[in-house]
Design a protein around this motif. Sequence first.
Motif, PDB file in Angstrom:
ATOM      1  N   PRO A  92      -6.485  -3.554  19.313  1.00 31.98           N
ATOM      2  CA  PRO A  92      -6.390  -2.738  18.087  1.00 31.98           C
ATOM      3  C   PRO A  92      -5.119  -1.908  18.000  1.00 31.98           C
ATOM      4  O   PRO A  92      -4.763  -1.432  16.916  1.00 31.98           O
ATOM      5  N   HIS A  93      -4.437  -1.728  19.129  1.00 29.75           N
ATOM      6  CA  HIS A  93      -3.281  -0.831  19.176  1.00 29.75           C
ATOM      7  C   HIS A  93      -1.944  -1.562  19.287  1.00 29.75           C
ATOM      8  O   HIS A  93      -0.904  -0.926  19.418  1.00 29.75           O
ATOM      9  N   LEU A  94      -1.977  -2.893  19.225  1.00 36.48           N
ATOM     10  CA  LEU A  94      -0.740  -3.663  19.383  1.00 36.48           C
ATOM     11  C   LEU A  94       0.093  -3.641  18.110  1.00 36.48           C
ATOM     12  O   LEU A  94      -0.373  -4.046  17.043  1.00 36.48           O
ATOM     13  N   ASP A  95       1.319  -3.166  18.218  1.00 38.21           N
ATOM     14  CA  ASP A  95       2.254  -3.277  17.102  1.00 38.21           C
ATOM     15  C   ASP A  95       2.620  -4.742  16.902  1.00 38.21           C
ATOM     16  O   ASP A  95       2.579  -5.543  17.851  1.00 38.21           O
ATOM     17  N   ALA A  96       3.007  -5.089  15.694  1.00 38.61           N
ATOM     18  CA  ALA A  96       3.366  -6.480  15.386  1.00 38.61           C
ATOM     19  C   ALA A  96       4.533  -6.967  16.227  1.00 38.61           C
ATOM     20  O   ALA A  96       4.638  -8.158  16.531  1.00 38.61           O
ATOM     21  N   GLY A  97       5.405  -6.056  16.637  1.00 39.23           N
ATOM     22  CA  GLY A  97       6.582  -6.460  17.401  1.00 39.23           C
ATOM     23  C   GLY A  97       6.414  -6.416  18.899  1.00 39.23           C
ATOM     24  O   GLY A  97       7.367  -6.681  19.647  1.00 39.23           O
ATOM     25  N   THR A  98       5.212  -6.097  19.387  1.00 41.54           N
ATOM     26  CA  THR A  98       4.964  -6.014  20.834  1.00 41.54           C
ATOM     27  C   THR A  98       4.599  -7.382  21.396  1.00 41.54           C
ATOM     28  O   THR A  98       3.748  -8.077  20.836  1.00 41.54           O
ATOM     29  N   VAL A  99       5.228  -7.751  22.483  1.00 46.24           N
ATOM     30  CA  VAL A  99       4.910  -8.999  23.180  1.00 46.24           C
ATOM     31  C   VAL A  99       4.139  -8.663  24.448  1.00 46.24           C
ATOM     32  O   VAL A  99       4.508  -7.743  25.183  1.00 46.24           O
ATOM     33  N   VAL A 100       3.071  -9.401  24.694  1.00 44.03           N
ATOM     34  CA  VAL A 100       2.231  -9.188  25.871  1.00 44.03           C
ATOM     35  C   VAL A 100       2.368 -10.388  26.792  1.00 44.03           C
ATOM     36  O   VAL A 100       2.408 -11.539  26.340  1.00 44.03           O
ATOM     37  N   THR A 101       2.459 -10.143  28.105  1.00 46.59           N
ATOM     38  CA  THR A 101       2.473 -11.216  29.085  1.00 46.59           C
ATOM     39  C   THR A 101       1.605 -10.800  30.260  1.00 46.59           C
ATOM     40  O   THR A 101       1.064  -9.686  30.284  1.00 46.59           O
ATOM     41  N   ASP A 102       1.435 -11.690  31.224  1.00 45.07           N
ATOM     42  CA  ASP A 102       0.620 -11.354  32.389  1.00 45.07           C
ATOM     43  C   ASP A 102       1.268 -11.918  33.639  1.00 45.07           C
ATOM     44  O   ASP A 102       2.278 -12.629  33.574  1.00 45.07           O
ATOM     45  N   ALA A 103       0.685 -11.575  34.793  1.00 48.87           N
ATOM     46  CA  ALA A 103       1.201 -12.061  36.076  1.00 48.87           C
ATOM     47  C   ALA A 103       0.104 -12.754  36.860  1.00 48.87           C
ATOM     48  O   ALA A 103       0.175 -12.852  38.081  1.00 48.87           O
ATOM     49  N   GLY A 104      -0.914 -13.232  36.147  1.00 49.39           N
ATOM     50  CA  GLY A 104      -2.068 -13.827  36.815  1.00 49.39           C
ATOM     51  C   GLY A 104      -1.768 -15.151  37.481  1.00 49.39           C
ATOM     52  O   GLY A 104      -0.952 -15.938  37.004  1.00 49.39           O
ATOM     53  N   SER A 105      -2.493 -15.423  38.573  1.00 48.47           N
ATOM     54  CA  SER A 105      -2.273 -16.643  39.348  1.00 48.47           C
ATOM     55  C   SER A 105      -3.030 -17.841  38.805  1.00 48.47           C
ATOM     56  O   SER A 105      -2.918 -18.940  39.349  1.00 48.47           O
ATOM     57  N   THR A 106      -3.833 -17.640  37.764  1.00 43.69           N
ATOM     58  CA  THR A 106      -4.471 -18.753  37.057  1.00 43.69           C
ATOM     59  C   THR A 106      -4.120 -18.615  35.585  1.00 43.69           C
ATOM     60  O   THR A 106      -3.875 -17.511  35.099  1.00 43.69           O
ATOM     61  N   LYS A 107      -4.125 -19.727  34.891  1.00 43.13           N
ATOM     62  CA  LYS A 107      -3.627 -19.670  33.519  1.00 43.13           C
ATOM     63  C   LYS A 107      -4.607 -20.206  32.478  1.00 43.13           C
ATOM     64  O   LYS A 107      -4.685 -19.654  31.386  1.00 43.13           O
ATOM     65  N   SER A 108      -5.352 -21.260  32.755  1.00 41.30           N
ATOM     66  CA  SER A 108      -6.264 -21.798  31.737  1.00 41.30           C
ATOM     67  C   SER A 108      -7.305 -20.765  31.337  1.00 41.30           C
ATOM     68  O   SER A 108      -7.605 -20.577  30.142  1.00 41.30           O
ATOM     69  N   ASP A 109      -7.870 -20.067  32.326  1.00 39.40           N
ATOM     70  CA  ASP A 109      -8.874 -19.047  32.028  1.00 39.40           C
ATOM     71  C   ASP A 109      -8.255 -17.854  31.308  1.00 39.40           C
ATOM     72  O   ASP A 109      -8.868 -17.247  30.426  1.00 39.40           O
ATOM     73  N   VAL A 110      -7.026 -17.519  31.668  1.00 42.56           N
ATOM     74  CA  VAL A 110      -6.333 -16.401  31.034  1.00 42.56           C
ATOM     75  C   VAL A 110      -6.057 -16.712  29.563  1.00 42.56           C
ATOM     76  O   VAL A 110      -6.224 -15.853  28.693  1.00 42.56           O
ATOM     77  N   VAL A 111      -5.631 -17.935  29.290  1.00 41.76           N
ATOM     78  CA  VAL A 111      -5.376 -18.332  27.900  1.00 41.76           C
ATOM     79  C   VAL A 111      -6.665 -18.272  27.090  1.00 41.76           C
ATOM     80  O   VAL A 111      -6.681 -17.767  25.956  1.00 41.76           O
ATOM     81  N   ALA A 112      -7.761 -18.764  27.656  1.00 34.51           N
ATOM     82  CA  ALA A 112      -9.048 -18.713  26.949  1.00 34.51           C
ATOM     83  C   ALA A 112      -9.463 -17.266  26.687  1.00 34.51           C
ATOM     84  O   ALA A 112      -9.950 -16.932  25.598  1.00 34.51           O
ATOM     85  N   ALA A 113      -9.253 -16.399  27.685  1.00 28.54           N
ATOM     86  CA  ALA A 113      -9.588 -14.980  27.531  1.00 28.54           C
ATOM     87  C   ALA A 113      -8.735 -14.336  26.441  1.00 28.54           C
ATOM     88  O   ALA A 113      -9.229 -13.527  25.640  1.00 28.54           O
ATOM     89  N   ALA A 114      -7.463 -14.699  26.404  1.00 27.66           N
ATOM     90  CA  ALA A 114      -6.556 -14.138  25.397  1.00 27.66           C
ATOM     91  C   ALA A 114      -6.979 -14.551  23.991  1.00 27.66           C
ATOM     92  O   ALA A 114      -6.940 -13.737  23.055  1.00 27.66           O
ATOM     93  N   ARG A 115      -7.386 -15.794  23.825  1.00 28.64           N
ATOM     94  CA  ARG A 115      -7.799 -16.256  22.494  1.00 28.64           C
ATOM     95  C   ARG A 115      -9.056 -15.510  22.039  1.00 28.64           C
ATOM     96  O   ARG A 115      -9.197 -15.158  20.863  1.00 28.64           O
ATOM     97  N   ARG A 116      -9.979 -15.272  22.974  1.00 32.86           N
ATOM     98  CA  ARG A 116     -11.193 -14.536  22.613  1.00 32.86           C
ATOM     99  C   ARG A 116     -10.881 -13.070  22.280  1.00 32.86           C
ATOM    100  O   ARG A 116     -11.395 -12.516  21.313  1.00 32.86           O
ATOM    101  N   ALA A 117     -10.056 -12.444  23.112  1.00 34.10           N
ATOM    102  CA  ALA A 117      -9.829 -11.004  22.983  1.00 34.10           C
ATOM    103  C   ALA A 117      -8.851 -10.635  21.877  1.00 34.10           C
ATOM    104  O   ALA A 117      -9.011  -9.611  21.218  1.00 34.10           O
ATOM    105  N   LEU A 118      -7.843 -11.465  21.674  1.00 29.87           N
ATOM    106  CA  LEU A 118      -6.783 -11.110  20.724  1.00 29.87           C
ATOM    107  C   LEU A 118      -6.963 -11.727  19.348  1.00 29.87           C
ATOM    108  O   LEU A 118      -6.385 -11.244  18.368  1.00 29.87           O
ATOM    109  N   GLY A 119      -7.709 -12.814  19.276  1.00 34.43           N
ATOM    110  CA  GLY A 119      -7.943 -13.429  17.977  1.00 34.43           C
ATOM    111  C   GLY A 119      -6.646 -13.793  17.284  1.00 34.43           C
ATOM    112  O   GLY A 119      -5.814 -14.533  17.816  1.00 34.43           O
ATOM    113  N   GLY A 120      -6.429 -13.242  16.110  1.00 34.58           N
ATOM    114  CA  GLY A 120      -5.239 -13.557  15.318  1.00 34.58           C
ATOM    115  C   GLY A 120      -3.945 -13.036  15.906  1.00 34.58           C
ATOM    116  O   GLY A 120      -2.864 -13.418  15.434  1.00 34.58           O
TER     117      GLY A 120
END
Length: 305
Positions: free
Chosen positions: A89-117
């Motif tokens: 809810p607090h992300l500005d349109a110009g903010t880019v988010v990244t991660d440092a996780g050691s797995t990626k498929s689950d992280v991508v799925a989590a991002a789609r659920r949590a961030l939506g549009g």
Amino acid sequence: MLNKVVIFGVGLIGGSFARALKKAGAVRSIVGVGRSAASMARALELGIIDAIGVAGEPASLAEALRGADLVLLAAPVAQTEAILAAIAPHLDAGTVVTDAGSTKSDVVAAARRALGGKVAQFVPGHPIAGRETNGPDAAIDHLYIGKKVVLTALDDNAAADIERVAAAWRACGAIIHRLTPQEHDKVFAAVSHLPHLLAYALVDDIARKPHADLLFQYAASGFRDFTRIAGSSPEMWRDISLANQPALLAELDAYMAQLTQLRAQLAAGDGAALESVYSNAQHARHQWITAIETAEAPASQDKAD
């Protein structure tokens, strides 16, 4: 120059990212967010971060994220979805988010659920660097020099957003590689996640023996080198193991088959077969070390952009 970077988890990975950006003069201000108030206070005391955001307070999160150019999630992968849901809810349109996780498929799925549009603002990443120490005091400014960072960009990502993440890691001295999330998880199940599982299992096995004290007394450099990674964070590696369960199980099954074959050769006294396995492994390792030394010597340009 990044104006403002927000880092969730200012330990070895997040703290070293912060230190490296500051050393390179690539950021003006860094805000740290974490579960432990003591760790955040220590990171502030050490000069790793310039301000603290409180994870459980929406107003504090909103202030921390306001005007941020880049957000790095350097917390255990199991926390990814909750963090992304909290910041969405607090992300500005110009903010880019990244991660440092050691797995990626689950992280991508989590991002789609949590961030939506807003998922297009999330560029998944994984720095291939680490040590067996944790916390803000473990952070160093040269951890990423000459090390690989794998970006598993989404089709949704804008090229400029991917480049912002890549440029930040380059400022830390890293070399950018690209894989799909699925490729990433298969590769690292074999060369990272399985070795950690094996190291933990061996040390746990020795520690549970009734004469463990005697065994550890005589364990020398070979045992220390083989088991070094068992000193890593148990919480982090629990999360990684479960997050990449299918690929890790496949690699574990293949390794167990190899052990079964070696046991049969040993039981049969088949020295030639054992030596063949050892020789093949030695040759492969020599080739790998030579390739690493050759590839990392320049450490000045991306290998797979």
